[in-house]
Design a protein around this motif. Structure first.
Motif, PDB file in Angstrom:
ATOM      1  N   ALA A   9       3.722  11.642   5.698  1.00 59.25           N
ATOM      2  CA  ALA A   9       4.287  11.303   4.391  1.00 59.25           C
ATOM      3  C   ALA A   9       5.812  11.265   4.446  1.00 59.25           C
ATOM      4  CB  ALA A   9       3.807  12.278   3.330  1.00 59.25           C
ATOM      5  N   GLY A  10       6.331  10.970   5.615  1.00 61.06           N
ATOM      6  CA  GLY A  10       7.751  10.660   5.771  1.00 61.06           C
ATOM      7  C   GLY A  10       8.731  11.774   5.462  1.00 61.06           C
ATOM      8  N   SER A  51      -2.160   7.951  -0.618  1.00 62.90           N
ATOM      9  CA  SER A  51      -1.976   7.982   0.837  1.00 62.90           C
ATOM     10  C   SER A  51      -1.581   9.377   1.304  1.00 62.90           C
ATOM     11  CB  SER A  51      -0.962   6.925   1.279  1.00 62.90           C
ATOM     12  OG  SER A  51       0.249   7.102   0.605  1.00 62.90           O
ATOM     13  N   ALA A  52      -0.887  10.146   0.447  1.00 67.46           N
ATOM     14  CA  ALA A  52      -0.535  11.522   0.825  1.00 67.46           C
ATOM     15  C   ALA A  52      -1.794  12.375   0.954  1.00 67.46           C
ATOM     16  CB  ALA A  52       0.408  12.127  -0.209  1.00 67.46           C
TER      17      ALA A  52
ATOM     18  N   ASP B  88      11.798  -1.523  13.455  1.00 66.93           N
ATOM     19  CA  ASP B  88      13.201  -1.194  13.180  1.00 66.93           C
ATOM     20  C   ASP B  88      13.320  -0.373  11.900  1.00 66.93           C
ATOM     21  OD1 ASP B  88      14.064  -2.530  15.403  1.00 66.93           O
ATOM     22  OD2 ASP B  88      14.951  -4.235  14.342  1.00 66.93           O
ATOM     23  N   MET B  89      12.543  -0.748  10.884  1.00 67.74           N
ATOM     24  CA  MET B  89      12.585  -0.024   9.610  1.00 67.74           C
ATOM     25  C   MET B  89      12.154   1.424   9.820  1.00 67.74           C
ATOM     26  SD  MET B  89      10.848  -2.740   6.997  1.00 67.74           S
ATOM     27  CE  MET B  89      11.688  -2.718   5.471  1.00 67.74           C
ATOM     28  N   ALA B 117       7.013  -1.936   2.196  1.00 66.09           N
ATOM     29  CA  ALA B 117       6.627  -1.157   1.013  1.00 66.09           C
ATOM     30  C   ALA B 117       5.288  -0.455   1.245  1.00 66.09           C
ATOM     31  CB  ALA B 117       6.548  -2.060  -0.212  1.00 66.09           C
ATOM     32  N   ARG B 118       4.351  -1.158   1.894  1.00 69.87           N
ATOM     33  CA  ARG B 118       3.040  -0.547   2.182  1.00 69.87           C
ATOM     34  C   ARG B 118       3.174   0.615   3.148  1.00 69.87           C
ATOM     35  NH1 ARG B 118      -0.649  -5.673   2.855  1.00 69.87           N
ATOM     36  NH2 ARG B 118      -1.005  -6.132   0.664  1.00 69.87           N
ATOM     37  N   ALA B 119       4.017   0.422   4.153  1.00 68.64           N
ATOM     38  CA  ALA B 119       4.122   1.441   5.199  1.00 68.64           C
ATOM     39  C   ALA B 119       4.943   2.650   4.750  1.00 68.64           C
ATOM     40  CB  ALA B 119       4.743   0.836   6.460  1.00 68.64           C
ATOM     41  N   PHE B 120       5.998   2.431   3.972  1.00 66.40           N
ATOM     42  CA  PHE B 120       6.938   3.524   3.681  1.00 66.40           C
ATOM     43  C   PHE B 120       7.140   3.787   2.196  1.00 66.40           C
ATOM     44  CE2 PHE B 120       8.473   0.934   7.349  1.00 66.40           C
ATOM     45  CZ  PHE B 120       7.964   1.755   8.351  1.00 66.40           C
ATOM     46  N   GLY B 121       6.573   2.950   1.335  1.00 64.64           N
ATOM     47  CA  GLY B 121       6.785   3.085  -0.114  1.00 64.64           C
ATOM     48  C   GLY B 121       7.855   2.121  -0.592  1.00 64.64           C
TER      49      GLY B 121
END
Lengths: 205, 256
Positions: A9-10, A51-52, B88-89, B117-121
């Motif tokens: 979750a980054g 997703s979390a 890269d993102m 957006a899908r991968a990281f929000g």
């Protein structure tokens, strides 16, 4: 040892670097045994509730996180990590969450001139004293990024509230050893660093 | 109340903050990490880094610099210029940046916005847009999108592109007026207002700032959520504190 939970979750690096800035070394882990052994746990997160929760489930960490909250050791949820402590979220078509705090996560209502997500620095009015707020004046600004906000059933839980899009929502709340903040403490400048430092000095009571 | 953000932009070339000067090429202004740390201490709300050569030279962004900034600066910062793909993102975000900005890549391949957006929000994906006035009737807003510092038109209407980018997942738009950029006579208020009113995501105004009054104008009349400055502060004409106190005096909500 302070452990930052890694559940895809980054945002983990930022939390680790912010802790380092206040003189605290933390490890990032997705190992349930390491999490159970932690002296205190930080549960960060960006992204969506669905997703979390999926990330926790896929990594087999759901129970480890719930169990930790019941040990009495200090626990800090940040952003998505604060939201999924509640019972459910309206996000992703309705998501069942961890149920550690009674309540739910609701969507901000779009209106003309109101941008969603709530993105930027907003003031938090403190409503109750707590060790993690020590040295911070009420009205301190913190950095927020979210399209959904927490609604708590227990009126004694909020430590501070924030206004946006016509609602007043709890921006930071606590019960026992668990503290949760909607804002990104790790990206909130000196105020955020102070809060993290306070958390690392808190005994959980 | 949500405050209006003051954002400082650092154009970086070979690990130096640089500023284009008409007829004189570029002058180096300092070390990006040191400058970022100083602006952080001064109370800026957010920082933007553009690697101005990465795209032209088709090489990756200087990730070491991003990591060094993340060790010094505990406010959000975004990184752009030279993002080539999702990998890269990911690298930029993992290095500690809060957001990634895509400009010409998004024009060539709008799908990168959706994938990012899908991968990281959505909140991690900033659409960088350069726009300039056009009398051509195929641009109903009166503004067209350009890339490569304004040299290349791409055939899109600026407002239509903003709406499309929001629909596919952009979390924010950093809108730069090519006409106003470098003039110090004020932001393009009409452009900013048109885009800001057309989308439901925050809009950062860029290009043309010369005085604190310009920021006040774009944050009120222009309906921007944030204002980006560069030379105003890089040359020491104004400090972050001076700009913010002017904004506060004018009644704008700011973080002091």
């Amino acid at each position: 040892m302070i452990v930052i939970v890694d559940y895809n979750a980054g945002n983990l690096t930022s939390v680790q670097l912010a802790l380092r800035a206040v003189g605290v070394e933390a490890v990032i882990s997705r190992d349930p045994a390491v999490i159970a052994d932690a002296e205190r746990l930080i549960f960060p997160g960006v992204g969506a509730a669905g997703s979390a929760m999926e990330g926790l489930r896929d990594l087999g960490l759901t129970q480890a996180v719930i169990d930790f909250t019941q040990t009495g050791k200090p626990f800090l949820g940040i952003c998505i990590g604060c939201q999924i402590l509640l019972g459910s979220s309206e996000e992703d078509g309705g998501t069942a969450c961890l149920g550690i705090f009674p309540g739910r996560v609701a969507a901000f209502t779009p209106a003309p001139g109101v941008k969603i997500p709530h993105m930027g620095w907003n003031a938090v009015r403190f409503t109750r004293d707590h060790a993690v707020l020590q040295g911070l004046p009420t009205g301190s600004h913190f950095y927020f990024v979210h399209g959904y906000y927490p609604q708590l059933d227990d009126p004694t839980s909020p430590l501070g509230v924030t206004d946006y899009a016509g609602v007043t929502f709890p921006a930071i709340y606590a019960r026992g050893n668990v503290v949760a903040c909607q804002f990104h403490a790790e990206k909130s400048g000196e105020a955020g660093l102070r809060l993290l430092k306070n958390f690392c000095a808190w005994d959980g009571t | 109340m949500l405050t209006k953000r003051l954002i400082i932009c650092l154009d970086v070339r070979n690990r130096k903050v640089t500023k284009g000067v008409k007829f004189a090429g570029n002058v180096d202004l300092g070390d990006p990490v040191q400058m970022a740390a100083q602006y952080y201490r001064d109370g800026v709300d957010e920082l933007v880094f553009y690697d101005i050569m990465a795209s032209a030279e088709n090489r990756p962004i200087d990730i070491g610099m991003v990591r060094d900034v993340a060790r010094e600066v505990f406010i959000p910062f975004s990184v752009g210029g030279g993002i080539r793909n999702l990998e890269d993102m990911r690298e930029v975000l993992l290095a500690g940046a809060e957001k990634v900005s895509v400009n010409s890549l998004a024009v060539r391949n709008p799908g990168i916005i959706r994938d990012g957006a899908r991968a990281f929000g959505n909140q991690c994906v900033v659409l960088g847009m350069d726009a300039r006035r056009s009398a051509d009737p195929k641009y109903p807003s009166g503004y067209e999108v350009v890339i490569q510092g304004g040299r290349t038109p791409v055939g899109k209407d600026a407002v239509a592109w903003a709406i499309e980018a929001e629909k596919i997942g952009a979390g924010e738009i950093c809108l730069n007026s090519i006409d106003a950029d470098g003039t110090k006579v004020g932001y393009d208020l009409e452009l900013t207002r048109k885009v800001s009113e057309a989308v439901g995501i925050p809009v950062i105004a860029s290009g043309g700032a010369g005085t604190p009054q310009h920021l006040m104008d774009v944050l009120t009349v222009g309906k921007a959520d944030a204002a980006l400055v560069a030379s105003m502060v890089h040359y020491g004409t104004y400090t972050v504190g001076a700009i913010k106190s002017e904004m506060a005096k004018a009644g704008l909500p700011v973080r002091i």
